[in-house]
Design a protein around this motif. Structure first.
Motif, short mmCIF file in Angstrom:
data_model
loop_
_atom_site.label_atom_id
_atom_site.label_comp_id
_atom_site.label_asym_id
_atom_site.label_seq_id
_atom_site.Cartn_x
_atom_site.Cartn_y
_atom_site.Cartn_z
N ALA B 17 2.03 -52.68 7.89
CA ALA B 17 2.03 -51.99 6.56
C ALA B 17 0.63 -51.77 5.90
CB ALA B 17 2.77 -53.10 5.49
N GLY B 18 -0.24 -52.70 6.35
CA GLY B 18 -1.90 -52.48 5.83
C GLY B 18 -2.30 -51.27 6.45
N VAL B 19 -2.25 -50.94 7.73
CA VAL B 19 -2.75 -49.80 8.40
C VAL B 19 -1.83 -48.54 7.85
CG1 VAL B 19 -2.52 -48.54 10.77
CG2 VAL B 19 -3.25 -50.96 10.55
N VAL B 20 -0.63 -48.52 7.47
CA VAL B 20 -0.03 -47.49 7.00
C VAL B 20 -0.23 -47.03 5.74
CG1 VAL B 20 2.48 -46.76 6.34
CG2 VAL B 20 2.14 -47.61 8.58
N VAL B 22 -3.35 -47.68 4.31
CA VAL B 22 -4.76 -47.05 4.51
C VAL B 22 -4.51 -45.72 5.05
CG1 VAL B 22 -6.86 -47.25 5.57
CG2 VAL B 22 -5.68 -49.46 4.69
N LEU B 23 -3.75 -45.55 5.89
CA LEU B 23 -3.84 -44.15 6.51
C LEU B 23 -3.05 -43.16 5.39
CD1 LEU B 23 -2.72 -44.73 10.17
CD2 LEU B 23 -4.97 -43.98 9.39
N ALA B 24 -2.14 -43.69 4.65
CA ALA B 24 -1.57 -42.87 3.93
C ALA B 24 -2.24 -42.53 2.60
CB ALA B 24 -0.14 -43.54 3.03
N TYR B 25 -3.21 -43.48 2.36
CA TYR B 25 -4.23 -43.29 1.32
C TYR B 25 -5.40 -41.97 1.73
CZ TYR B 25 -8.04 -43.80 -1.94
OH TYR B 25 -9.04 -43.59 -2.96
N LEU B 26 -5.68 -42.05 3.06
CA LEU B 26 -6.57 -41.35 3.54
C LEU B 26 -5.85 -39.91 3.46
CD1 LEU B 26 -8.25 -43.46 6.59
CD2 LEU B 26 -9.48 -42.23 4.36
N ALA B 27 -4.60 -39.89 4.15
CA ALA B 27 -3.95 -38.58 4.05
C ALA B 27 -3.81 -37.84 2.75
CB ALA B 27 -2.61 -38.69 4.70
N LEU B 28 -3.70 -38.60 1.65
CA LEU B 28 -3.58 -38.10 0.24
C LEU B 28 -4.92 -37.80 -0.27
CD1 LEU B 28 -1.04 -40.45 -1.70
CD2 LEU B 28 -0.91 -37.80 -1.14
N GLU B 29 -6.14 -38.73 0.04
CA GLU B 29 -7.31 -38.42 -0.75
C GLU B 29 -8.44 -37.75 -0.02
OE1 GLU B 29 -8.34 -39.27 -3.82
OE2 GLU B 29 -6.06 -39.57 -4.20
N HIS B 30 -8.34 -37.60 1.46
CA HIS B 30 -9.34 -36.95 2.16
C HIS B 30 -9.76 -35.37 1.82
CE1 HIS B 30 -11.89 -35.99 5.49
NE2 HIS B 30 -11.98 -37.30 6.06
N ARG B 31 -10.95 -35.12 1.61
CA ARG B 31 -11.33 -33.95 0.88
C ARG B 31 -10.93 -32.84 2.05
NH1 ARG B 31 -17.15 -33.28 0.41
NH2 ARG B 31 -17.29 -35.59 0.91
N PHE B 39 -4.27 -37.50 9.52
CA PHE B 39 -3.95 -38.84 8.87
C PHE B 39 -2.49 -38.69 8.72
CE2 PHE B 39 -8.63 -39.19 7.83
CZ PHE B 39 -8.80 -40.26 8.68
N PHE B 40 -1.72 -37.94 8.07
CA PHE B 40 -0.50 -38.08 8.06
C PHE B 40 0.32 -38.36 9.41
CE2 PHE B 40 3.65 -35.88 8.12
CZ PHE B 40 4.20 -36.24 7.24
N GLY B 41 -0.22 -37.53 10.41
CA GLY B 41 0.44 -37.90 11.83
C GLY B 41 0.00 -39.14 12.30
N PHE B 42 -1.01 -39.98 11.92
CA PHE B 42 -1.32 -41.30 12.50
C PHE B 42 -0.37 -42.16 11.68
CE2 PHE B 42 -5.66 -39.55 13.76
CZ PHE B 42 -5.19 -39.53 15.20
N MET B 43 -0.06 -41.74 10.23
CA MET B 43 0.50 -42.53 9.45
C MET B 43 1.98 -42.79 10.08
SD MET B 43 1.82 -42.21 5.57
CE MET B 43 3.08 -41.03 6.33
N ALA B 44 2.47 -41.51 10.30
CA ALA B 44 3.79 -41.37 10.86
C ALA B 44 4.09 -42.34 11.86
CB ALA B 44 4.30 -39.78 11.26
N THR B 45 2.91 -42.14 12.85
CA THR B 45 3.00 -43.11 13.96
C THR B 45 3.29 -44.63 13.64
OG1 THR B 45 1.63 -41.63 15.08
CG2 THR B 45 2.06 -43.42 16.29
#
Lengths: 144, 217
Positions: B17-20, B22-31, B39-45
């Motif tokens: 859950a922590g990894v997901v 963090v990755l979801a936050y990066l997918a939303l906030e990366h410039r 990052f969205f793909g990694f989050m789906a994994t």
């Protein structure tokens, strides 16, 4: 019989992969010569030419339909795999259900592949549009 | 042994859950929007890891095949193909007050759903004899193809409609390029005196295209 236990080797492997990436990046950082970085050095290499504009350009976005096709076939494959590995593959009733399922999706795929050449801009059409726009522009220019 | 297993399971869940998150936050906030798509793909994994923890291997495989493989490819293609999408980030809330309101809203949604899950423990309402079904692909195939195949036919019809709709949108775009409509589409609002032409309406159309095609999943 917990499923997650079976995936522990996979987790170990993922850890190894991450470690390998870090080691490779570190090793290349240690081994490479640290020279001055300037805009000439960090710019995109385009066969010795001066790069013009950003490297990421946009293509005609009607090509995205190929990704949608891939996605649809992906979903179809997943459900048909579930059927193929089970003992149901010998049941006549289920086979007919699979045939209907696949036929509906393949009909859509065939329709898209048939209609797609007509839905995209062809070369002569683009040229005609360009000629018309040019004519209009020169007409405006001569008027002004 | 039982207690150790439960503890192990909790640790696994917290890690995934922590990894997901963090990755979801990066997918939303990366410039850079391309990085955000990856990052969205990694989050789906990572979400597939949660399905493995729930002992649902078929859903985990589906998650990786469709979300990591398909939807991420669709988003990356969309970013590469749609003009100006690469320069844009996801929606930015300009005023800090709106940001705070959004933060409070999302946190309250999470807290309320967690409270509901605590007050009404749904996992106790599932009779234990259904649990072997989750692990056995044979049972799942029997349930899905044997007795509930009408759901799959509905899925097939949904995919059919999605494909036809996406090709119709592309056809419409071509029509618009060949015969641009130059009428005045502006709403009769006295403040907005500038009439909206066909070309200035383009970004709206493109945004709608992406949304339509994402719904195909």
């Amino acid at each position: 019989m917990r499923l997650f236990i079976d995936f522990v080797p996979l987790l170990l492997w993922m850890g190894l992969v991450t470690a390998l990436v870090i080691v490779m990046l570190l090793a290349s950082w240690v081994l490479r010569p640290h020279v001055l970085q300037n805009s000439e050095k960090t710019s995109t290499y385009e066969c010795g030419e001066e790069p013009l504009g950003p490297a990421r350009i946009s293509f005609p976005y009607s090509y995205i339909i190929y990704t949608v096709l891939f996605l649809v076939v992906d979903v179809m494959g997943a459900f048909m795999w579930l059927y193929a590995v089970s003992a149901l593959r010998t049941s006549v009733f289920v086979v007919w259900q699979v045939v209907v399922f696949a036929a509906v999706i393949m009909a859509a795929v065939m329709f898209v592949l048939k209609i797609l050449p007509k839905a995209q801009m062809t070369g002569p059409e683009v040229v005609a549009l360009y000629e018309a726009a040019k004519e209009q522009a020169t007409g405006l220019h001569s008027e002004g | 042994m039982q207690e150790a297993e439960i503890l192990f399971e909790n640790i696994e869940f917290l890690l995934i859950a922590g990894v997901v998150i963090v990755l979801a936050y990066l997918a939303l906030e990366h410039r850079d929007i391309v990085y955000a798509a990856f990052f969205f793909g990694f989050m789906a994994t990572g979400v597939a890891g949660i399905f493995i923890l729930l002992e649902a291997p078929f859903v985990a495989g589906l998650q990786i095949a469709i979300y990591t493989g398909g939807i991420t490819a669709l988003i990356i293609f969309g970013v590469l193909l749609i003009p100006r999408a690469q320069d844009s980030t996801l929606e930015v809330l300009h005023s800090p007050r709106m940001r705070k309101v959004g933060l409070v809203l999302s946190i309250s949604v999470v807290v309320i759903s967690a409270l509901i899950a605590l007050l009404f423990p749904w996992q106790e309402s599932i009779p234990p004899e259904h649990i072997p079904l989750s692990q056995s692909l044979e049972g799942l195939a029997e349930w899905l193809w044997g007795t509930h195949a009408v759901y799959l036919e509905i899925i097939a019809m949904l995919l059919f409609v999605g494909l036809v709709g996406s090709v119709a949108i592309i056809r419409m775009e071509k029509e618009e390029q060949l015969r641009p409509r130059t009428e005045d589409f502006s709403l009769p609002i006295p403040e907005e005196s500038e009439p909206e032409s066909a070309t200035s309406g383009m970004p709206v159309l493109e945004a709608r295209d992406v949304k339509e095609e994402k719904e195909v999943e």
